[in-house]
Write a protein that holds these residues in place. Structure first.
Motif, short mmCIF file in Angstrom:
data_model
loop_
_atom_site.label_atom_id
_atom_site.label_comp_id
_atom_site.label_asym_id
_atom_site.label_seq_id
_atom_site.Cartn_x
_atom_site.Cartn_y
_atom_site.Cartn_z
N UNK A 57 41.29 39.66 41.80
CA UNK A 57 40.49 38.95 42.42
C UNK A 57 40.11 39.80 44.21
N UNK A 58 38.57 39.53 44.67
CA UNK A 58 38.84 40.52 46.10
C UNK A 58 38.64 39.49 46.96
N UNK A 59 37.93 38.15 46.78
CA UNK A 59 38.35 37.49 47.88
C UNK A 59 39.39 37.19 48.34
N UNK A 140 30.95 38.75 46.36
CA UNK A 140 31.39 40.20 46.94
C UNK A 140 31.10 41.46 45.53
N UNK A 141 30.68 40.92 44.03
CA UNK A 141 30.04 41.77 43.68
C UNK A 141 28.37 41.83 43.75
N UNK A 142 27.66 40.92 43.78
CA UNK A 142 26.25 40.85 44.74
C UNK A 142 26.23 42.12 46.13
N UNK A 143 27.40 42.18 47.37
CA UNK A 143 27.61 43.06 47.92
C UNK A 143 27.34 44.14 47.75
N UNK A 300 33.47 41.72 54.30
CA UNK A 300 33.37 42.75 53.17
C UNK A 300 33.88 43.42 52.39
N UNK A 301 35.11 43.69 51.25
CA UNK A 301 35.69 44.13 50.75
C UNK A 301 34.76 45.24 50.40
N UNK A 302 33.64 45.50 49.84
CA UNK A 302 32.86 46.62 49.37
C UNK A 302 32.57 47.30 51.18
N UNK A 303 32.96 47.15 52.20
CA UNK A 303 32.90 47.67 52.96
C UNK A 303 34.29 48.20 53.12
N UNK A 324 32.90 50.53 41.78
CA UNK A 324 33.67 50.62 40.30
C UNK A 324 34.42 49.97 40.49
N UNK A 325 35.78 49.80 41.89
CA UNK A 325 36.85 48.35 41.65
C UNK A 325 35.67 47.08 42.45
N UNK A 326 34.91 47.13 42.92
CA UNK A 326 34.46 45.87 43.23
C UNK A 326 33.96 44.97 42.00
N UNK A 327 33.37 45.77 41.04
CA UNK A 327 32.62 45.21 39.75
C UNK A 327 33.86 44.80 38.79
N UNK A 328 35.11 45.75 38.34
CA UNK A 328 36.71 45.76 37.59
C UNK A 328 36.91 44.41 38.05
N UNK A 329 37.09 44.28 39.47
CA UNK A 329 37.75 42.79 40.05
C UNK A 329 37.11 41.32 39.73
N UNK A 330 35.44 42.23 39.45
CA UNK A 330 35.09 40.79 39.74
C UNK A 330 34.84 40.29 38.37
#
Length: 561
Positions: A57-59, A140-143, A300-303, A324-330
Motif C-alpha cells: 500500500x502507498x498510504x 491515491x490510485x485516483x490521483x 501524494x505518492x504520485x507526486x 504503473x507503480x501506484x496502480x500495482x500497489x493499489x
C-alpha cells in the motif's frame, strides 16, 4: 451448499440451522471457521510472500510525509520507530497463534478474552480498518489516474473500486498468484528511484535529515513524537490482514521448522519493518519534491514518485512508470482490504443474525463503504482520521496480545489452546470487553482533549498501557472463569496431533452432511453425532449446542513443540 441441499438432511433431525454452509468452501475461503489441513497446500514461503504482498500500500508514503512535514525528520523517524516496536511486539503472539492453529484474528479474539459475541465489536472495528484503508489507497490510485490519464477523481474512485472485484472473488488461490508475480516489479519500482537519488545526489540525504518541518524545531520532543506515533499506530490492525493469509500455513514439523518460523516472523510482525521503511522513504521523497510540488501535493505518492523518476528517466517515461507503480500497489493492497473486510463483516453478521449470506455479499458492502469515503475526499483528512482510529485499534490488539502472552502463558488463567466454537465459549468475557472498552474510551477522550491539551499526544500510550494492565487484572479478578462455557466438546479424539498441530482426522457433520476436520467439530447433544462450527453458528434454536458445564480453572497445559 444451498438451502435445498440442507433441508433433506435435517428433515428427520431436531430443528437446526435454517441456513446451510456454503458448499464451495474454497470460494468462501473458510470464512467463519478453522482452515483445514487438506486445503493448506502452500509452502511457508508462498504464504509469507502472499501475506507481504498486501504491504504494497502507498498510504505509508503519505503517512510518513505528513508526520515529517509537520514535525520534522527527527521527530518523524522517532515516531515511526516507536510505533514499529509496539506493532512488532504485539503482532508476534497473534501471528503465531494464527499460523499454529490456522484461525483468523476474530476467532483468536473470541477465545482470548472477548467471548463468542463479545468479539463482534472488534470485528466491526477491523472491518472499518479495511474500508478506511481501501479508501486511502483508492484515493491515491485516483490521483495517479488523474495525472496519467486525465480521469476526474470521481471516475478514478470508481475504477479503483471495481477493478478489485474480479480478483478478490476467488480468495487465497487467486491472491497468492497475484502477489507472488507482482511483488518483484513493485519492489524494483519503489526502491530504484530512492537508490538512484542517494547515489547521484548525496545532498538529498543531508536535506532530508536536517528538515525541521513546519514547527521549525530540529530537536526531539515527546509531544510530536507521540502524536506521530499515534498516526503510525493506526496501522496496528494490519496484523489482522496478515493473519488472514497466515492461517493457511502448513503444519509445523521438524522438517519445515526453520522455514515455518521464518515465514511467520517475516509475514506476521515483520510486515512493520517494510512499513516503517516506506514511511521513511515517503518523507524522504516529500522533502525532495517539496520545493516544486508544495506542502499539500508533497504528501501524494504520485507526486513523490514522478519527482524521483524525473531525476533518472526520460520525461516521456516518468508519468507512465509512476502511474504503473501506484496502480500495482493499489491493486495488491486493496484486494487484501476487500478480502479481509468481507471476512470480518461476515463473521459479525452471522453471529448476530445466525444467517450465513456468503462472503461475496460483504465484499460488495465493504467496497460501497470505501467508495463513499473516497467520494467524501477522505484523503484530505488522512492524519486526523488515522490518529482517532488508532486508539481503538491499539486497545484491541494490545488486549488480545496481552491475553496470549500474560494470561495464557504466565498466569495460566486463559486456556492455552484457542477456542472459537459456539457453545464452548461464554457469550461475553469481561476480561477482553472491559479492558478494550476502558482503554479505547479513555484514550479517545484524551485524543479529543477532554483531559486537557497537554495530555492529548499521549492517547496512544494510554490505550496501550490501560489495555496491558487491565487485561491480566480483570482475568485475576474473575479468576478466568468466563473463558470457557465448557472444557469438553464431547469428542474423544484429540484436537491436536503429536506435533501440537490441529488434527487432520475428519468426521461428517450430521446437519450439512459435509466432512470436516476435528478442530472444527463438536458433539451434538441430541444425537450420537457431531456438528460443524458453521452449523453451530447458524443454529437458531440451540438444538445442537452442548449444555453449559461448571467452569474449571485452566491448569498448566502442555505447550506445543
Amino acid at each position: 451448499m444451498t438451502q435445498a441441499d440442507v433441508e433433506p438432511a435435517v428433515a428427520a433431525e431436531p430443528p437446526g440451522p435454517s441456513d446451510g454452509p456454503a458448499a464451495k468452501e474454497t470460494l468462501e475461503d473458510y470464512t467463519l471457521r478453522f482452515a483445514p489441513r487438506s486445503y493448506r497446500r502452500w509452502t511457508p514461503m508462498v504464504v509469507a510472500t502472499t501475506a507481504l504482498g498486501g504491504i504494497a500500500y502507498m498510504a505509508d508514503f503519505s503517512i510518513g510525509a505528513g508526520i515529517g512535514l509537520a514535525h520534522g525528520t527527527g521527530n518523524a523517524l522517532a515516531a515511526i520507530l516507536v510505533a514499529a516496536v509496539v506493532i512488532f511486539v504485539t503482532g508476534f503472539p497473534l501471528a503465531y497463534y494464527a499460523a499454529r492453529y490456522n484461525i483468523d484474528l476474530d476467532l483468536i479474539t473470541r477465545g482470548s478474552g472477548f467471548g463468542y459475541y463479545g468479539s463482534v465489536l472488534t470485528s466491526v472495528i477491523f472491518a472499518s480498518f479495511t474500508f478506511i484503508f481501501f479508501a486511502l489507497e483508492g484515493s491515491i490510485m485516483a490521483q495517479g489516474l488523474r495525472l496519467g490519464l486525465g480521469l476526474p477523481l470521481w471516475l478514478g474512485y470508481l475504477v479503483a473500486t471495481f477493478l478489485v472485484i474480479p480478483l478478490v472473488v476467488y480468495g487465497m488461490k487467486a491472491l497468492s498468484t497475484l502477489q507472488v508475480w507482482t511483488t518483484p516489479l513493485w519492489l524494483l519500482l519503489m526502491v530504484g528511484p530512492l537508490a538512484y537519488l542517494v547515489a547521484t545526489d548525496p545532498g538529498t540525504v543531508h536535506r532530508f535529515l536536517s528538515y525541521a518541518g513546519t514547527d521549525g524545531d530540529v530537536g526531539l520532543g515527546a509531544a510530536p513524537v507521540l502524536l506521530g506515533a499515534g498516526v503510525c499506530l493506526s496501522l496496528i490492525a494490519q496484523i489482522g490482514e496478515q493473519i488472514d493469509y497466515l492461517r493457511f500455513m502448513p503444519p509445523k514439523t521438524a522438517a519445515n521448522r526453520r522455514s515455518w518460523w521464518t515465514a511467520v516472523v517475516m509475514a506476521g510482525p515483520g510486515w512493520v519493518v517494510l512499513g516503517a521503511l516506506k514511511q521513511a522513504i515517503g518523507l524522504f521523497l516529500a522533502v525532495y519534491v517539496l520545493a516544486q510540488a508544495g506542502p499539500a501535493a508533497a504528501t501524494e505518492p504520485i507526486r513523490q514518485f514522478t519527482g524521483a523518476f524525473a531525476a533518472m528517466l526520460p520525461s516521456w517515461l516518468v508519468v507512465p512508470l509512476a502511474v504503473a507503480l501506484v496502480v500495482i500497489s493499489q491493486i495488491k493492497i486493496n484486494v487484501t482490504n476487500a478480502y479481509s473486510g468481507s471476512l470480518a463483516w461476515t463473521n459479525s453478521f452471522t453471529r448476530i443474525t445466525r444467517r450465513y449470506p456468503g462472503r461475496m455479499v460483504f465484499v460488495l458492502a465493504n467496497l460501497a463503504c470505501a467508495l463513499a469515503l473516497m467520494e467524501a475526499d477522505m484523503f484530505r483528512f488522512l492524519n486526523s482520521v488515522l490518529g482517532f482510529y488508532s486508539n481503538c485499534a491499539i486497545a484491541w490488539v494490545v488486549t488480545v496480545a496481552t491475553d496470549i502472552l500474560v494470561n495464557k502463558y504466565l498466569l495460566r488463567l486463559s486456556p492455552h489452546a484457542p477456542e472459537f466454537r459456539r457453545g464452548m465459549l461464554y457469550a461475553v468475557n469481561p476480561v477482553g470487553v472491559v479492558s478494550f472498552t476502558a482503554a479505547s474510551g479513555l484514550s479517545i477522550a484524551l485524543y479529543f482533549g477532554a483531559l486537557g491539551d497537554a495530555l492529548q499526544p499521549y492517547s496512544p500510550v494510554a490505550a496501550a498501557l490501560i489495555a496491558a494492565v487491565l487485561t491480566p487484572l480483570t482475568a485475576v479478578v474473575t479468576r478466568g472463569k468466563y473463558y470457557l462455557r465448557r472444557t469438553d466438546d464431547g469428542i474423544d479424539a484429540p484436537r491436536l496431533d503429536a506435533d501440537g498441530n490441529p488434527s487432520a482426522e475428519t468426521a461428517t457433520c450430521h446437519v450439512c452432511r459435509q466432512d470436516f476436520e476435528r478442530p472444527d467439530l463438536a458433539a451434538c447433544p441430541a444425537h450420537d453425532a457431531v456438528v460443524c462450527s458453521l452449523c453451530l453458528s447458524t443454529d437458531r434454536t440451540g438444538a445442537h449446542l452442548l449444555p453449559a458445564a461448571p467452569p474449571v480453572r485452566p491448569g498448566p497445559a502442555p505447550r506445543p513443540r
